[in-house]
Write a protein that holds these residues in place. Structure first.
Motif, PDB file in Angstrom:
ATOM      1  N   LYS A   5       0.830  -1.198   0.000  1.00 34.66           N
ATOM      2  CA  LYS A   5       0.000   0.000   0.000  1.00 34.66           C
ATOM      3  C   LYS A   5       0.865   1.249   0.000  1.00 34.66           C
ATOM      4  O   LYS A   5       0.597   2.196  -0.700  1.00 34.66           O
ATOM      5  CB  LYS A   5      -0.919   0.014   1.226  1.00 34.66           C
ATOM      6  CG  LYS A   5      -2.078  -0.927   1.111  1.00 34.66           C
ATOM      7  CD  LYS A   5      -2.992  -0.778   2.303  1.00 34.66           C
ATOM      8  CE  LYS A   5      -4.160  -1.715   2.199  1.00 34.66           C
ATOM      9  NZ  LYS A   5      -5.037  -1.610   3.365  1.00 34.66           N
ATOM     10  N   SER A   6       1.919   1.238   0.797  1.00 32.67           N
ATOM     11  CA  SER A   6       2.800   2.393   0.854  1.00 32.67           C
ATOM     12  C   SER A   6       3.478   2.635  -0.484  1.00 32.67           C
ATOM     13  O   SER A   6       3.594   3.765  -0.932  1.00 32.67           O
ATOM     14  CB  SER A   6       3.862   2.199   1.941  1.00 32.67           C
ATOM     15  OG  SER A   6       3.243   2.101   3.200  1.00 32.67           O
ATOM     16  N   ALA A   7       3.901   1.569  -1.117  1.00 34.28           N
ATOM     17  CA  ALA A   7       4.571   1.706  -2.410  1.00 34.28           C
ATOM     18  C   ALA A   7       3.585   2.215  -3.466  1.00 34.28           C
ATOM     19  O   ALA A   7       3.948   3.019  -4.317  1.00 34.28           O
ATOM     20  CB  ALA A   7       5.167   0.372  -2.830  1.00 34.28           C
ATOM     21  N   ALA A   8       2.345   1.770  -3.396  1.00 33.78           N
ATOM     22  CA  ALA A   8       1.347   2.192  -4.378  1.00 33.78           C
ATOM     23  C   ALA A   8       0.985   3.665  -4.192  1.00 33.78           C
ATOM     24  O   ALA A   8       0.677   4.364  -5.139  1.00 33.78           O
ATOM     25  CB  ALA A   8       0.098   1.326  -4.269  1.00 33.78           C
ATOM     26  N   ALA A   9       1.020   4.138  -2.961  1.00 33.64           N
ATOM     27  CA  ALA A   9       0.654   5.521  -2.686  1.00 33.64           C
ATOM     28  C   ALA A   9       1.740   6.494  -3.136  1.00 33.64           C
ATOM     29  O   ALA A   9       1.499   7.669  -3.265  1.00 33.64           O
ATOM     30  CB  ALA A   9       0.384   5.688  -1.192  1.00 33.64           C
ATOM     31  N   GLY A  10       2.930   6.000  -3.355  1.00 38.54           N
ATOM     32  CA  GLY A  10       4.015   6.863  -3.799  1.00 38.54           C
ATOM     33  C   GLY A  10       4.861   7.289  -2.619  1.00 38.54           C
ATOM     34  O   GLY A  10       4.537   7.025  -1.469  1.00 38.54           O
ATOM     35  N   PRO A  11       5.945   7.952  -2.903  1.00 42.97           N
ATOM     36  CA  PRO A  11       6.831   8.372  -1.813  1.00 42.97           C
ATOM     37  C   PRO A  11       6.177   9.456  -0.970  1.00 42.97           C
ATOM     38  O   PRO A  11       5.452  10.304  -1.477  1.00 42.97           O
ATOM     39  CB  PRO A  11       8.062   8.902  -2.541  1.00 42.97           C
ATOM     40  CG  PRO A  11       7.581   9.267  -3.897  1.00 42.97           C
ATOM     41  CD  PRO A  11       6.438   8.334  -4.204  1.00 42.97           C
ATOM     42  N   LYS A  12       6.447   9.401   0.336  1.00 42.98           N
ATOM     43  CA  LYS A  12       5.901  10.411   1.232  1.00 42.98           C
ATOM     44  C   LYS A  12       6.700  11.695   1.063  1.00 42.98           C
ATOM     45  O   LYS A  12       7.912  11.668   0.909  1.00 42.98           O
ATOM     46  CB  LYS A  12       5.989   9.932   2.672  1.00 42.98           C
ATOM     47  CG  LYS A  12       5.067   8.776   2.951  1.00 42.98           C
ATOM     48  CD  LYS A  12       4.882   8.617   4.421  1.00 42.98           C
ATOM     49  CE  LYS A  12       3.881   7.506   4.635  1.00 42.98           C
ATOM     50  NZ  LYS A  12       2.940   7.805   5.641  1.00 42.98           N
ATOM     51  N   PRO A  13       6.017  12.830   1.062  1.00 43.76           N
ATOM     52  CA  PRO A  13       6.740  14.091   0.917  1.00 43.76           C
ATOM     53  C   PRO A  13       7.562  14.392   2.159  1.00 43.76           C
ATOM     54  O   PRO A  13       7.205  13.996   3.263  1.00 43.76           O
ATOM     55  CB  PRO A  13       5.632  15.128   0.749  1.00 43.76           C
ATOM     56  CG  PRO A  13       4.406  14.495   1.279  1.00 43.76           C
ATOM     57  CD  PRO A  13       4.592  13.015   1.143  1.00 43.76           C
ATOM     58  N   ARG A  14       8.651  15.076   1.946  1.00 46.52           N
ATOM     59  CA  ARG A  14       9.470  15.512   3.077  1.00 46.52           C
ATOM     60  C   ARG A  14       8.761  16.660   3.778  1.00 46.52           C
ATOM     61  O   ARG A  14       7.859  17.277   3.220  1.00 46.52           O
ATOM     62  CB  ARG A  14      10.841  15.940   2.584  1.00 46.52           C
ATOM     63  CG  ARG A  14      11.675  14.737   2.132  1.00 46.52           C
ATOM     64  CD  ARG A  14      12.995  15.200   1.591  1.00 46.52           C
ATOM     65  NE  ARG A  14      12.763  15.523   0.182  1.00 46.52           N
ATOM     66  CZ  ARG A  14      13.460  16.369  -0.524  1.00 46.52           C
ATOM     67  NH1 ARG A  14      14.463  17.013   0.011  1.00 46.52           N
ATOM     68  NH2 ARG A  14      13.197  16.594  -1.786  1.00 46.52           N
ATOM     69  N   ARG A  15       9.171  16.943   4.996  1.00 52.05           N
ATOM     70  CA  ARG A  15       8.513  17.988   5.783  1.00 52.05           C
ATOM     71  C   ARG A  15       8.411  19.313   5.041  1.00 52.05           C
ATOM     72  O   ARG A  15       7.386  19.954   5.051  1.00 52.05           O
ATOM     73  CB  ARG A  15       9.260  18.209   7.087  1.00 52.05           C
ATOM     74  CG  ARG A  15       8.885  17.248   8.134  1.00 52.05           C
ATOM     75  CD  ARG A  15       9.481  17.642   9.450  1.00 52.05           C
ATOM     76  NE  ARG A  15       9.212  16.585  10.410  1.00 52.05           N
ATOM     77  CZ  ARG A  15       9.669  16.551  11.609  1.00 52.05           C
ATOM     78  NH1 ARG A  15      10.459  17.506  12.040  1.00 52.05           N
ATOM     79  NH2 ARG A  15       9.367  15.562  12.413  1.00 52.05           N
ATOM     80  N   GLY A  16       9.450  19.714   4.395  1.00 57.31           N
ATOM     81  CA  GLY A  16       9.447  20.995   3.701  1.00 57.31           C
ATOM     82  C   GLY A  16       8.619  20.987   2.428  1.00 57.31           C
ATOM     83  O   GLY A  16       8.210  22.029   1.944  1.00 57.31           O
ATOM     84  N   ASN A  23      -2.264  17.323   7.964  1.00 58.28           N
ATOM     85  CA  ASN A  23      -3.578  17.610   7.401  1.00 58.28           C
ATOM     86  C   ASN A  23      -3.735  17.042   5.996  1.00 58.28           C
ATOM     87  O   ASN A  23      -4.850  16.770   5.552  1.00 58.28           O
ATOM     88  CB  ASN A  23      -3.852  19.113   7.383  1.00 58.28           C
ATOM     89  CG  ASN A  23      -4.058  19.658   8.771  1.00 58.28           C
ATOM     90  OD1 ASN A  23      -4.502  18.942   9.671  1.00 58.28           O
ATOM     91  ND2 ASN A  23      -3.734  20.912   8.969  1.00 58.28           N
ATOM     92  N   SER A  24      -2.646  16.881   5.275  1.00 53.90           N
ATOM     93  CA  SER A  24      -2.720  16.280   3.942  1.00 53.90           C
ATOM     94  C   SER A  24      -3.233  14.847   4.026  1.00 53.90           C
ATOM     95  O   SER A  24      -4.051  14.429   3.218  1.00 53.90           O
ATOM     96  CB  SER A  24      -1.355  16.285   3.268  1.00 53.90           C
ATOM     97  OG  SER A  24      -0.988  17.587   2.920  1.00 53.90           O
ATOM     98  N   GLU A  25      -2.756  14.119   5.004  1.00 60.52           N
ATOM     99  CA  GLU A  25      -3.203  12.729   5.183  1.00 60.52           C
ATOM    100  C   GLU A  25      -4.674  12.693   5.577  1.00 60.52           C
ATOM    101  O   GLU A  25      -5.437  11.871   5.078  1.00 60.52           O
ATOM    102  CB  GLU A  25      -2.346  12.029   6.245  1.00 60.52           C
ATOM    103  CG  GLU A  25      -2.609  10.551   6.349  1.00 60.52           C
ATOM    104  CD  GLU A  25      -2.237   9.781   5.090  1.00 60.52           C
ATOM    105  OE1 GLU A  25      -2.866   8.729   4.848  1.00 60.52           O
ATOM    106  OE2 GLU A  25      -1.343  10.208   4.350  1.00 60.52           O
ATOM    107  N   ILE A  26      -5.093  13.597   6.441  1.00 64.52           N
ATOM    108  CA  ILE A  26      -6.504  13.671   6.839  1.00 64.52           C
ATOM    109  C   ILE A  26      -7.366  13.999   5.622  1.00 64.52           C
ATOM    110  O   ILE A  26      -8.404  13.383   5.392  1.00 64.52           O
ATOM    111  CB  ILE A  26      -6.702  14.727   7.948  1.00 64.52           C
ATOM    112  CG1 ILE A  26      -5.999  14.279   9.225  1.00 64.52           C
ATOM    113  CG2 ILE A  26      -8.178  14.978   8.201  1.00 64.52           C
ATOM    114  CD1 ILE A  26      -5.906  15.350  10.285  1.00 64.52           C
ATOM    115  N   GLY A  27      -6.913  14.964   4.825  1.00 66.70           N
ATOM    116  CA  GLY A  27      -7.656  15.334   3.626  1.00 66.70           C
ATOM    117  C   GLY A  27      -7.766  14.183   2.645  1.00 66.70           C
ATOM    118  O   GLY A  27      -8.811  13.975   2.030  1.00 66.70           O
ATOM    119  N   LYS A  28      -6.681  13.419   2.512  1.00 62.93           N
ATOM    120  CA  LYS A  28      -6.696  12.266   1.615  1.00 62.93           C
ATOM    121  C   LYS A  28      -7.720  11.232   2.082  1.00 62.93           C
ATOM    122  O   LYS A  28      -8.489  10.700   1.288  1.00 62.93           O
ATOM    123  CB  LYS A  28      -5.301  11.648   1.558  1.00 62.93           C
ATOM    124  CG  LYS A  28      -5.148  10.589   0.492  1.00 62.93           C
ATOM    125  CD  LYS A  28      -3.796   9.901   0.537  1.00 62.93           C
ATOM    126  CE  LYS A  28      -2.646  10.855   0.650  1.00 62.93           C
ATOM    127  NZ  LYS A  28      -1.337  10.194   0.708  1.00 62.93           N
TER     128      LYS A  28
END
Length: 67
Positions: A5-16, A23-28
Motif C-alpha cells: 500500500k505504501s509503495a502504491a501511494a508513492g513516496p511520502k513528501p518531506r517535511r518541507g 492535514n494532507s493525510e486527513i484530507g486524503k
C-alpha cells in the motif's frame, strides 16, 4: 501487505515539501471516504420518498396557482 500500500501511494513528501503536514493525510482519507459515499447507490425507499415529495409540491403549486 502494508508495504504494498505504501509503495502504491508513492513516496511520502518531506517535511518541507508538504505545507499542510498531517492535514494532507486527513484530507486524503476524507476524500477517499467521500468518493466511497458518492459511489453508493441511493436506496429505493429514499428515491420513492423524493418522488412523493416532488408530486406533493407540484400538486401544492398547482392548487396554489389556481386560487
Amino acid at each position: 501487505m502494508t508495504e504494498q500500500k505504501s509503495a502504491a501511494a508513492g513516496p511520502k513528501p518531506r517535511r518541507g515539501d508538504d505545507p499542510l503536514g498531517a492535514n494532507s493525510e486527513i484530507g486524503k482519507k476524507l476524500r477517499e471516504y467521500y468518493d466511497g459515499l458518492m459511489a453508493d447507490d441511493v436506496p429505493d425507499r429514499f428515491t420513492d420518498l423524493l418522488s412523493k415529495l416532488e408530486r406533493a409540491e407540484a400538486s401544492k403549486d398547482k392548487d396554489g396557482n389556481a386560487q
